[in-house]
Design an enzyme around this catalytic site. Structure first.
Site, PDB file in Angstrom:
ATOM      1  N   THR A 252      32.635  33.513  20.274  1.00 28.04           N
ATOM      2  CA  THR A 252      33.477  34.202  21.257  1.00 28.04           C
ATOM      3  C   THR A 252      34.945  33.796  21.204  1.00 28.04           C
ATOM      4  O   THR A 252      35.772  34.431  21.854  1.00 28.04           O
ATOM      5  CB  THR A 252      32.952  33.974  22.682  1.00 28.04           C
ATOM      6  OG1 THR A 252      32.941  32.561  22.959  1.00 28.04           O
ATOM      7  CG2 THR A 252      31.545  34.536  22.833  1.00 28.04           C
ATOM      8  N   SER A 253      35.271  32.754  20.468  1.00 32.02           N
ATOM      9  CA  SER A 253      36.668  32.322  20.402  1.00 32.02           C
ATOM     10  C   SER A 253      36.888  31.491  19.149  1.00 32.02           C
ATOM     11  O   SER A 253      35.931  31.108  18.460  1.00 32.02           O
ATOM     12  CB  SER A 253      37.060  31.497  21.643  1.00 32.02           C
ATOM     13  OG  SER A 253      36.336  30.279  21.671  1.00 32.02           O
ATOM     14  N   GLY A 254      38.157  31.216  18.854  1.00 29.72           N
ATOM     15  CA  GLY A 254      38.508  30.280  17.799  1.00 29.72           C
ATOM     16  C   GLY A 254      37.943  30.632  16.440  1.00 29.72           C
ATOM     17  O   GLY A 254      37.959  31.787  16.005  1.00 29.72           O
ATOM     18  N   ILE A 255      37.429  29.620  15.757  1.00 21.26           N
ATOM     19  CA  ILE A 255      36.923  29.787  14.398  1.00 21.26           C
ATOM     20  C   ILE A 255      35.740  30.750  14.365  1.00 21.26           C
ATOM     21  O   ILE A 255      35.638  31.585  13.463  1.00 21.26           O
ATOM     22  CB  ILE A 255      36.538  28.416  13.815  1.00 21.26           C
ATOM     23  CG1 ILE A 255      37.801  27.570  13.590  1.00 21.26           C
ATOM     24  CG2 ILE A 255      35.753  28.569  12.517  1.00 21.26           C
ATOM     25  CD1 ILE A 255      37.534  26.117  13.290  1.00 21.26           C
TER      26      ILE A 255
ATOM     27  N   TYR B  49      31.843  12.717  19.432  1.00 24.37           N
ATOM     28  CA  TYR B  49      32.017  13.981  18.701  1.00 24.37           C
ATOM     29  C   TYR B  49      31.988  13.741  17.197  1.00 24.37           C
ATOM     30  O   TYR B  49      31.316  14.466  16.448  1.00 24.37           O
ATOM     31  CB  TYR B  49      33.336  14.624  19.113  1.00 24.37           C
ATOM     32  CG  TYR B  49      33.688  15.877  18.338  1.00 24.37           C
ATOM     33  CD1 TYR B  49      33.203  17.121  18.733  1.00 24.37           C
ATOM     34  CD2 TYR B  49      34.508  15.818  17.218  1.00 24.37           C
ATOM     35  CE1 TYR B  49      33.523  18.269  18.022  1.00 24.37           C
ATOM     36  CE2 TYR B  49      34.834  16.962  16.500  1.00 24.37           C
ATOM     37  CZ  TYR B  49      34.338  18.181  16.906  1.00 24.37           C
ATOM     38  OH  TYR B  49      34.662  19.321  16.191  1.00 24.37           O
TER      39      TYR B  49
END
Length: 250
Positions: A16-19, A151
């Protein structure tokens, strides 16, 4: 448009966004039928409209196995098989050692490791022999970042998945590769750095650490994903492709 993915079925999680969004757009432009996932219905609907072509949005959280099952049920209603899986959904936030909570640990590992594992495993009955899997790792898997150890550890695990799964899947000739973006201009990056206004200074500092002198754009990462998923990369297997402007190569 070259039509490299005409008549191909592609799954992009976190689309849905970004990459993820940029990659879903690129696959659609190249003729694929694309399935994307996202946790929020409004963002999912907006992404489907932006992508255009033969795209289907399936709302779900890829850390939840029932949502992954629903994704593949949606695919199976329209197609007999999948050609490409881009296991991209993920995220993380900052916490230095000494401040890491169990909740943060579980949230990050559930999304970035558990989610990737079961996104791929549950795709296997539909995934075409000779198909392609691309996993989103990160330059943080090999380069230390303050307050970002949880992360970073998840992304090292993702990289390890690619090395091992090519052995598990060798009889089916399914290629598995990892893409490792560097600092990339996304809404998620701005959020990580405290919002777009606060993030600008940090991004300028980071750009100064990159040999190309700038941060990446989602479309640049997307083109690398499409290469790994395509026949042009037919002898690329178990690899990690850094798309980082040279940041971790020096």
């Amino acid at each position: 448009m070259t039509g490299r993915f005409n008549n191909k079925v592609v799954v992009v999680t976190g689309g849905t966004s970004g990459i993820g969004l940029a990659t879903a757009k690129a696959f659609s432009t190249e003729g694929a039928s694309v399935f994307i996932t996202g946790r929020r219905r409004d963002a999912l609907d907006a992404a489907v409209e932006q992508i255009g072509g033969r795209v289907t949005g399936v709302q779900g959280d890829m850390s939840r196995l029932a949502d992954i099952d629903r994704l593949y049920d949606a695919v199976q209603q329209k197609h007999a098989q999948i050609d490409v899986v881009f296991a991209n959904a993920g995220g993380g936030d900052f916490a230095p050692l000494g401040s890491i909570t169990e909740e943060q640990y579980e949230r990050t590992f559930d999304t970035n490791v558990k989610g990737v594992l079961f996104t791929v495993q549950k795709a296997l009955p539909l995934l075409k022999d000779g198909g392609s899997v691309v996993l989103t790792s990160s330059t943080t898997s090999i380069s230390g970042t303050p307050a970002f150890s949880v992360y970073s550890a998840t992304k090292a695990a993702v990289r390890s998945f690619a090395r091992n799964w090519i052995l598990d899947l060798k009889d089916r000739r399914i290629r598995v590769n990892a893409i490792s973006p560097g600092v990339t201009e996304t809404a998620g990056l701005n959020e990580l750095f405290g919002g777009a206004d606060h993030a600008q200074g940090t991004k300028e500092f980071l750009a100064g650490q990159i040999p190309l002198g700038r941060i990446g754009q989602p479309e640049e990462i997307a083109e690398a994903v499409l290469f790994l998923a395509s026949e042009e990369a037919s002898f690329v297997n178990g690899a990690e492709l850094f798309v980082d402007g040279g940041q971790v190569q020096i």
